[in-house]
Enzyme design. Structure first.
Site, PDB file in Angstrom:
ATOM      1  N   ASN A 131      -4.043   5.810  -2.076  1.00  0.00           N
ATOM      2  CA  ASN A 131      -4.003   6.194  -0.761  1.00  0.00           C
ATOM      3  C   ASN A 131      -2.685   7.335  -0.168  1.00  0.00           C
ATOM      4  O   ASN A 131      -2.881   8.369   0.542  1.00  0.00           O
ATOM      5  CB  ASN A 131      -2.791   5.267  -0.770  1.00  0.00           C
ATOM      6  CG  ASN A 131      -3.643   4.112  -0.099  1.00  0.00           C
ATOM      7  OD1 ASN A 131      -4.256   3.706   0.222  1.00  0.00           O
ATOM      8  ND2 ASN A 131      -2.626   2.480   0.403  1.00  0.00           N
TER       9      ASN A 131
ATOM     10  N   GLU B 273      -4.605  -0.535  -9.014  1.00  0.00           N
ATOM     11  CA  GLU B 273      -3.577   0.436  -9.641  1.00  0.00           C
ATOM     12  C   GLU B 273      -2.994  -0.623 -10.315  1.00  0.00           C
ATOM     13  O   GLU B 273      -2.100  -1.538  -9.267  1.00  0.00           O
ATOM     14  CB  GLU B 273      -3.249   1.195  -8.620  1.00  0.00           C
ATOM     15  CG  GLU B 273      -4.905   2.115  -8.217  1.00  0.00           C
ATOM     16  CD  GLU B 273      -4.249   3.019  -6.506  1.00  0.00           C
ATOM     17  OE1 GLU B 273      -4.155   4.105  -6.856  1.00  0.00           O
ATOM     18  OE2 GLU B 273      -3.451   2.662  -6.112  1.00  0.00           O
TER      19      GLU B 273
ATOM     20  N   SER C 260       0.597  -1.669  -0.425  1.00  0.00           N
ATOM     21  CA  SER C 260      -0.030   0.117   0.271  1.00  0.00           C
ATOM     22  C   SER C 260       0.425   2.072  -0.166  1.00  0.00           C
ATOM     23  O   SER C 260       0.615   2.486  -0.449  1.00  0.00           O
ATOM     24  CB  SER C 260      -1.077   0.116   0.960  1.00  0.00           C
ATOM     25  OG  SER C 260      -0.312  -0.795   2.385  1.00  0.00           O
TER      26      SER C 260
ATOM     27  N   HIS D 122      -1.939  -2.555  -7.007  1.00  0.00           N
ATOM     28  CA  HIS D 122      -2.513  -2.590  -5.703  1.00  0.00           C
ATOM     29  C   HIS D 122      -4.337  -2.581  -5.355  1.00  0.00           C
ATOM     30  O   HIS D 122      -4.919  -1.886  -6.260  1.00  0.00           O
ATOM     31  CB  HIS D 122      -2.517  -1.040  -5.235  1.00  0.00           C
ATOM     32  CG  HIS D 122      -2.415  -0.418  -4.092  1.00  0.00           C
ATOM     33  ND1 HIS D 122      -2.639   0.601  -3.710  1.00  0.00           N
ATOM     34  CD2 HIS D 122      -2.761  -1.296  -2.789  1.00  0.00           C
ATOM     35  CE1 HIS D 122      -3.098   1.156  -2.676  1.00  0.00           C
ATOM     36  NE2 HIS D 122      -3.010  -0.288  -1.955  1.00  0.00           N
TER      37      HIS D 122
HETATM   38  N1  3HC Z   1     -17.463 -10.147   0.475  1.00  0.00           N
HETATM   39  C1  3HC Z   1     -18.376 -10.026  -0.956  1.00  0.00           C
HETATM   40  N2  3HC Z   1     -19.653  -8.858  -0.774  1.00  0.00           N
HETATM   41  C2  3HC Z   1     -19.674  -8.027   0.409  1.00  0.00           C
HETATM   42  C3  3HC Z   1     -18.461  -7.884   0.989  1.00  0.00           C
HETATM   43  C4  3HC Z   1     -17.036  -8.654   0.586  1.00  0.00           C
HETATM   44  N3  3HC Z   1     -16.315  -8.518   1.236  1.00  0.00           N
HETATM   45  N4  3HC Z   1     -18.434  -6.748   1.857  1.00  0.00           N
HETATM   46  C5  3HC Z   1     -20.045  -5.842   0.930  1.00  0.00           C
HETATM   47  N5  3HC Z   1     -20.674  -7.300   0.542  1.00  0.00           N
HETATM   48  C6  3HC Z   1     -21.858  -6.826   0.016  1.00  0.00           C
HETATM   49  C7  3HC Z   1     -22.431  -7.814   0.299  1.00  0.00           C
HETATM   50  O1  3HC Z   1     -23.803  -8.543  -0.612  1.00  0.00           O
HETATM   51  C8  3HC Z   1     -23.826  -6.709   1.276  1.00  0.00           C
HETATM   52  O2  3HC Z   1     -24.960  -7.758   1.785  1.00  0.00           O
HETATM   53  P1  3HC Z   1     -24.679  -9.001   2.889  1.00  0.00           P
HETATM   54  O3  3HC Z   1     -24.859  -7.760   4.344  1.00  0.00           O
HETATM   55  O4  3HC Z   1     -26.056  -8.769   3.267  1.00  0.00           O
HETATM   56  O5  3HC Z   1     -23.993  -9.829   2.882  1.00  0.00           O
HETATM   57  C9  3HC Z   1     -23.807  -6.085   0.188  1.00  0.00           C
HETATM   58  O6  3HC Z   1     -22.422  -5.533  -0.684  1.00  0.00           O
HETATM   59  C10 3HC Z   1     -23.392  -4.712   0.996  1.00  0.00           C
HETATM   60  O7  3HC Z   1     -22.883  -4.652   2.615  1.00  0.00           O
HETATM   61  P2  3HC Z   1     -23.125  -3.898   3.617  1.00  0.00           P
HETATM   62  O8  3HC Z   1     -24.740  -3.807   4.170  1.00  0.00           O
HETATM   63  O9  3HC Z   1     -21.385  -4.380   4.670  1.00  0.00           O
HETATM   64  O10 3HC Z   1     -22.330  -2.076   3.565  1.00  0.00           O
HETATM   65  P3  3HC Z   1     -21.878  -1.326   2.483  1.00  0.00           P
HETATM   66  O11 3HC Z   1     -23.402  -1.542   1.168  1.00  0.00           O
HETATM   67  O12 3HC Z   1     -22.401  -0.544   2.698  1.00  0.00           O
HETATM   68  O13 3HC Z   1     -21.013  -1.482   1.358  1.00  0.00           O
HETATM   69  C11 3HC Z   1     -17.947  -2.093   1.921  1.00  0.00           C
HETATM   70  C12 3HC Z   1     -19.906  -2.518   2.351  1.00  0.00           C
HETATM   71  C13 3HC Z   1     -18.512  -1.511   0.001  1.00  0.00           C
HETATM   72  C14 3HC Z   1     -17.134  -1.672   2.556  1.00  0.00           C
HETATM   73  C15 3HC Z   1     -19.127   0.602   1.879  1.00  0.00           C
HETATM   74  O14 3HC Z   1     -19.077   0.674   2.747  1.00  0.00           O
HETATM   75  C16 3HC Z   1     -17.335   0.845   1.410  1.00  0.00           C
HETATM   76  O15 3HC Z   1     -17.553   1.763  -0.480  1.00  0.00           O
HETATM   77  N6  3HC Z   1     -17.115   1.482   1.703  1.00  0.00           N
HETATM   78  C17 3HC Z   1     -15.356   2.339   1.762  1.00  0.00           C
HETATM   79  C18 3HC Z   1     -14.162   1.528   1.039  1.00  0.00           C
HETATM   80  C19 3HC Z   1     -13.739   1.952   0.607  1.00  0.00           C
HETATM   81  O16 3HC Z   1     -12.615   2.999   0.481  1.00  0.00           O
HETATM   82  N7  3HC Z   1     -12.094   0.466   0.479  1.00  0.00           N
HETATM   83  C20 3HC Z   1     -10.702   1.318   0.183  1.00  0.00           C
HETATM   84  C21 3HC Z   1     -10.095   1.612   1.292  1.00  0.00           C
HETATM   85  S1  3HC Z   1      -8.281   1.920   0.806  1.00  0.00           S
HETATM   86  C22 3HC Z   1      -7.498   0.363   0.821  1.00  0.00           C
HETATM   87  O17 3HC Z   1      -8.121  -0.523   0.767  1.00  0.00           O
HETATM   88  C23 3HC Z   1      -6.169   0.495   0.906  1.00  0.00           C
HETATM   89  C24 3HC Z   1      -4.980   0.132   1.050  1.00  0.00           C
HETATM   90  O18 3HC Z   1      -3.496  -0.091   0.738  1.00  0.00           O
HETATM   91  C25 3HC Z   1      -5.419   0.545   2.351  1.00  0.00           C
END
Ligand code: 3HC
Length: 313
Positions: free
Chosen positions: A215, A177, A144, A165
């Site tokens: 990031n 990425e 990351s 990434h």
């Molecule tokens: N696997 C499969 N399906 C998933 C899942 C997973 N891990 N997470 C969510 N889902 C699907 C499921 O169908 C879920 O329904 P269910 O709970 O009945 O199974 C549905 O999506 C809805 O999920 P949630 O109710 O948990 O919540 P959201 O609709 O809010 O979605 C999220 C969750 C996609 C995590 C959303 O909140 C989001 O986009 N958050 C921001 C995440 C983000 O910014 N990530 C990047 C971080 S930075 C990074 O990773 C870089 C590293 O280098 C640090």
């Protein structure tokens, strides 16, 4: 008739654009949340995948992460067909081998590392992988924040070395990425772009800079949120509500920091502060340091900026 044994420069170009000898066998080293997510999407797209970990417990954990996520995907994907939903996870899991044997990298078109963010550990790992693979294998890191050129420092195959990434949760986040160093070949870059698209990701290209695109923008934004809270300008809850409802972000900065892991964010920042002391956007907020020292790492440890045990804040 086209003679396939002769390769002209034009044919070579066409082949590399069309993903000739495209990647279909992948080894993921590190079966944590990121490695498991990558393995899952690669297998779901039809790749044969190895997940390599250091012990059985870590392999079991990886399998459990993938199974749970596949079941969530299936529930959504086959809403009206319970029998298809039930067979989905087992059918994808069949494409994944969970193993402690690093030797399996031998047959892989791509070896992707998603281990601990430690430069020396990554360099050492790739030294071993290079000895086990031929120069048809592409080597990539899901780091990351560490620069790819540093991970590839001792590599004899820098033309085959790149960054891939992914974002957490990998099965949900559409972005990938693709990072080329100055020595990554065009052929390697194109194969990775093709592969990224083939597993359903939208690929963007970035130079080998600290934090790449996401990031580099996201982490300083999280830092500004924490500094705002430290100054007493607003509460964590209100800052989160503001960014969700005012800027349309799916999570506010504190929810996201807890989700990513406060230790991960602290590690990224400490590395940047050390290597780029003159960059004013790279600062370590005291609250972040304190929470990590107390073992409050976010969702994974049960508390961070918010408390997940009691579902309170
Ligand atoms: N696997 C499969 N399906 C998933 C899942 C997973 N891990 N997470 C969510 N889902 C699907 C499921 O169908 C879920 O329904 P269910 O709970 O009945 O199974 C549905 O999506 C809805 O999920 P949630 O109710 O948990 O919540 P959201 O609709 O809010 O979605 C999220 C969750 C996609 C995590 C959303 O909140 C989001 O986009 N958050 C921001 C995440 C983000 O910014 N990530 C990047 C971080 S930075 C990074 O990773 C870089 C590293 O280098 C640090």
């Amino acid at each position: 008739m086209l003679n396939m044994s002769k390769t002209t420069p034009l044919l070579q170009t066409l082949r590399s654009f069309s993903g000739y000898r495209s990647i279909s066998n992948v080894s993921i080293i590190g079966g944590g949340l990121m490695g498991s997510g990558i393995a899952q999407v690669a297998a779901a797209a039809g790749n044969d995948v190895n997940v390599i970990e250091v012990n059985d417990k870590a392999l079991e954990k990886s399998k459990a992460i993938i199974t749970k996520s596949l079941e969530r995907v299936a529930k959504n994907k086959f809403k009206d067909d319970p029998s298809k939903a039930a067979s989905y996870a087992p059918s994808i899991l069949k494409k994944i081998s969970f193993t402690q044997d690093l030797g399996v990298v031998k047959g892989s078109g791509l070896v992707l590392e998603a281990i601990v963010e430690n430069l020396v550990a990554k360099q050492k790992l790739f030294k071993e992988v290079e000895l086990l693979t031929t120069d048809t294998t592409i080597l990539a890191s899901n780091t990351s924040s560490i620069q790819i050129k540093d991970i590839a420092l001792h590599s004899n195959r820098k033309d085959k070395f790149a960054g891939l990434h992914f974002f957490n949760p990998v099965p949900m986040m559409k972005l990938l990425e693709v990072i080329s160093t100055q020595e990554t070949s065009q052929d390697t870059y194109r194969k990775l772009m093709n592969w990224g698209q083939s597993i359903g990701k939208v690929c963007v290209t970035c130079k080998d800079t600290p934090g790449f695109i996401v990031n580099r923008l996201l982490v300083p934004y999280l830092v500004q949120g924490v500094l705002m809270y430290e100054r007493g300008d607003a509460s964590t809850t209100d800052i989160d509500i503001a960014m969700k409802l005012g800027a349309g972000y799916p999570m506010g900065p504190f929810e996201l920091a807890d989700y990513v892991g406060l230790d991960v964010i602290l590690f990224i920042l400490q590395g940047w502060v050390k290597n780029h002391p003159d960059n004013a956007s790279f600062v370590v907020p005291k609250t972040l340091e304190k929470l990590v020292q107390e073992g409050k790492l976010g969702v994974k440890s049960g508390s961070g900026f918010y408390n997940y045990d009691k579902k309170g804040k």
